[in-house]
Scaffold this motif. Sequence first.
Motif, mmCIF file in Angstrom:
data_model
loop_
_atom_site.group_PDB
_atom_site.id
_atom_site.type_symbol
_atom_site.label_atom_id
_atom_site.label_comp_id
_atom_site.label_asym_id
_atom_site.label_seq_id
_atom_site.Cartn_x
_atom_site.Cartn_y
_atom_site.Cartn_z
ATOM 1 N N ILE A 4 37.327 -18.429 4.220
ATOM 2 C CA ILE A 4 37.354 -17.174 3.462
ATOM 3 C C ILE A 4 37.668 -16.009 4.390
ATOM 4 O O ILE A 4 38.430 -15.097 4.047
ATOM 5 C CB ILE A 4 36.019 -16.947 2.739
ATOM 6 C CG1 ILE A 4 35.882 -17.912 1.557
ATOM 7 C CG2 ILE A 4 35.888 -15.503 2.252
ATOM 8 C CD1 ILE A 4 36.855 -17.678 0.428
ATOM 9 N N ARG A 5 37.083 -16.016 5.573
ATOM 10 C CA ARG A 5 37.357 -14.954 6.548
ATOM 11 C C ARG A 5 38.852 -14.906 6.891
ATOM 12 O O ARG A 5 39.451 -13.826 6.955
ATOM 13 C CB ARG A 5 36.553 -15.198 7.824
ATOM 14 C CG ARG A 5 35.076 -14.867 7.711
ATOM 15 C CD ARG A 5 34.759 -13.542 8.360
ATOM 16 N NE ARG A 5 34.885 -13.617 9.808
ATOM 17 C CZ ARG A 5 34.761 -12.553 10.604
ATOM 18 N NH1 ARG A 5 34.527 -11.365 10.083
ATOM 19 N NH2 ARG A 5 34.878 -12.682 11.930
ATOM 20 N N ARG A 6 39.440 -16.069 7.103
ATOM 21 C CA ARG A 6 40.877 -16.112 7.428
ATOM 22 C C ARG A 6 41.728 -15.677 6.241
ATOM 23 O O ARG A 6 42.699 -14.937 6.392
ATOM 24 C CB ARG A 6 41.279 -17.515 7.858
ATOM 25 C CG ARG A 6 40.775 -17.896 9.239
ATOM 26 C CD ARG A 6 41.424 -19.189 9.713
ATOM 27 N NE ARG A 6 40.984 -19.539 11.048
ATOM 28 C CZ ARG A 6 41.444 -20.572 11.729
ATOM 29 N NH1 ARG A 6 42.361 -21.364 11.193
ATOM 30 N NH2 ARG A 6 41.009 -20.837 12.947
ATOM 31 N N LEU A 7 41.356 -16.159 5.078
ATOM 32 C CA LEU A 7 42.095 -15.794 3.869
ATOM 33 C C LEU A 7 42.028 -14.294 3.624
ATOM 34 O O LEU A 7 43.026 -13.661 3.289
ATOM 35 C CB LEU A 7 41.521 -16.548 2.665
ATOM 36 C CG LEU A 7 42.126 -16.212 1.305
ATOM 37 C CD1 LEU A 7 43.545 -16.751 1.210
ATOM 38 C CD2 LEU A 7 41.265 -16.782 0.185
ATOM 39 N N SER A 8 40.845 -13.728 3.788
ATOM 40 C CA SER A 8 40.630 -12.318 3.486
ATOM 41 C C SER A 8 41.333 -11.396 4.469
ATOM 42 O O SER A 8 41.997 -10.430 4.079
ATOM 43 C CB SER A 8 39.132 -12.008 3.469
ATOM 44 O OG SER A 8 38.899 -10.650 3.187
ATOM 45 N N SER A 9 41.209 -11.691 5.755
ATOM 46 C CA SER A 9 41.731 -10.792 6.786
ATOM 47 C C SER A 9 43.125 -11.166 7.287
ATOM 48 O O SER A 9 43.763 -10.384 7.984
ATOM 49 C CB SER A 9 40.782 -10.759 7.979
ATOM 50 O OG SER A 9 40.722 -12.033 8.609
ATOM 51 N N ARG A 10 43.568 -12.395 6.970
ATOM 52 C CA ARG A 10 44.844 -12.921 7.466
ATOM 53 C C ARG A 10 44.869 -12.962 8.999
ATOM 54 O O ARG A 10 45.900 -12.772 9.620
ATOM 55 C CB ARG A 10 46.019 -12.100 6.928
ATOM 56 C CG ARG A 10 46.270 -12.295 5.465
ATOM 57 C CD ARG A 10 47.607 -11.777 5.022
ATOM 58 N NE ARG A 10 47.550 -10.380 4.682
ATOM 59 C CZ ARG A 10 48.485 -9.739 3.996
ATOM 60 N NH1 ARG A 10 49.545 -10.380 3.574
ATOM 61 N NH2 ARG A 10 48.382 -8.476 3.736
ATOM 62 N N LYS A 11 43.713 -13.216 9.583
ATOM 63 C CA LYS A 11 43.594 -13.316 11.035
ATOM 64 C C LYS A 11 42.858 -14.593 11.412
ATOM 65 O O LYS A 11 41.888 -14.965 10.753
ATOM 66 C CB LYS A 11 42.841 -12.119 11.607
ATOM 67 C CG LYS A 11 43.543 -10.784 11.423
ATOM 68 C CD LYS A 11 42.697 -9.659 11.966
ATOM 69 C CE LYS A 11 43.373 -8.302 11.757
ATOM 70 N NZ LYS A 11 42.521 -7.190 12.238
ATOM 71 N N LYS A 12 43.324 -15.230 12.476
ATOM 72 C CA LYS A 12 42.637 -16.400 13.015
ATOM 73 C C LYS A 12 41.691 -15.940 14.113
ATOM 74 O O LYS A 12 42.134 -15.391 15.128
ATOM 75 C CB LYS A 12 43.640 -17.416 13.568
ATOM 76 C CG LYS A 12 44.465 -18.105 12.501
ATOM 77 C CD LYS A 12 45.367 -19.171 13.124
ATOM 78 C CE LYS A 12 46.164 -19.904 12.050
ATOM 79 N NZ LYS A 12 47.025 -20.951 12.645
ATOM 80 N N ARG A 13 40.415 -16.148 13.891
ATOM 81 C CA ARG A 13 39.409 -15.762 14.883
ATOM 82 C C ARG A 13 38.744 -17.033 15.408
ATOM 83 O O ARG A 13 37.856 -17.589 14.749
ATOM 84 C CB ARG A 13 38.363 -14.846 14.257
ATOM 85 C CG ARG A 13 38.917 -13.523 13.723
ATOM 86 C CD ARG A 13 37.776 -12.688 13.183
ATOM 87 N NE ARG A 13 38.188 -11.368 12.767
ATOM 88 C CZ ARG A 13 38.499 -11.044 11.518
ATOM 89 N NH1 ARG A 13 38.460 -11.976 10.572
ATOM 90 N NH2 ARG A 13 38.852 -9.811 11.210
ATOM 91 N N PRO A 14 39.134 -17.497 16.592
ATOM 92 C CA PRO A 14 38.559 -18.742 17.130
ATOM 93 C C PRO A 14 37.035 -18.705 17.233
ATOM 94 O O PRO A 14 36.375 -19.728 17.061
ATOM 95 C CB PRO A 14 39.207 -18.848 18.515
ATOM 96 C CG PRO A 14 40.484 -18.071 18.402
ATOM 97 C CD PRO A 14 40.184 -16.939 17.477
#
Length: 397
Positions: free
Chosen positions: A83-93
Amino acid sequence: MDLATVLLLHKSSFFIGALCFLYVRWQSPRSHGLGVLAIAFLLLAIASTVAGLGEKRALPLYAWALSSFALGTFGYAVFWIGIRRLSSRKKRPFDWLATALPMLLTATAVITGFHLDNLFRGSVFQFNSILFLSASAVALVHDTRHEKLSARYALAASIVVAAILSLFIILGLVAWKAIHPRDAFFLLILCHFAIALFTLVFVKERAEATLTKLLDTDALTQIHNRRWFFSQLPAAPRAGDAFIIIDIDHFKRVNDTFGHAAGDAVLASVAQKMAENLRKSEIFARLGGEEFGIYLPAASDLEPRFVAEKLRNAIQFLDVRSGETDIPVTISAGIAIAGDGLQMNELMSVADIALYSAKNLGRNRVELHPSSPSSANVAAARHSMSLSRAKNTGRAA
């Protein structure tokens, strides 16, 4: 509805959701988070399947209780990452550090054996799901400041309802049965379908918004284009509305002297500097070539000149270079203020006349047309402007 049927529907909702995510991920490879969400739903589906086999006594208690607990807690952690990736369009390792919690819970279960107690295992599992579901909803709402899509709110609401139902399951297991856990599980199934549905709607809505932005954005300057500009204008100007047309001085000379790459750099720099100095209520776009337009609804008498002079001052100190050489950049602006009965094309023609007046008076200046002429006067002014252009044929723009 018996528990076995509920569990069947429960795992089916996850499997169907995972397949939907994978299909859309295949169709839209740039959609961040869908692959991770598919993994999350698959983990939860497998956990539910193992729990169902355990309820049928097809697996020993120690085996199914620990494996379903571990897979399920990991599934909700991975869901939050997706959800975090979908929402922000950022990959956070570093988001994957969230899986440390289910790892800790699983290790504790192995050491203490609390997973063998249905009440304790169920309460801890639901607490884990509430934590990650709530965090997922917060992430969606938090990112609305960067991207306002209606499907974002619907998806967040579905996740919040799922978190509330998980809380009811805990309360039902411990003491207060506001809703039977079996009924809560059934409602959770509907929430899983809703989450999958609104996730797909969210991706579709985002794709449409991106396409619209591309259609409305000038590729070179990254500001709005002529198409968008005219779509924002009223059918007819109201008395007091103002139109400003801006032209970069000697732009042809810039292209001839420094090359078209330098000319493009000048265009982009001027556009961005003007955008930085304008308010959102001021309709601004590149109209074509080196011309830009600004429409000020219900402007005061002094506001249009103030806006244009502010931009002119900002541009003349703009630092644009071609190699080691500074490129001098200035703009000229023509302003027209609408009076009663003036049509939009007439207002723009009047502003164009004022612009040519600024050019003829030496450039790097702002000229306000002294009146709001009638259609006949506009036609006469156009003729005068054409004569002026003919006299200046051959000059640098």
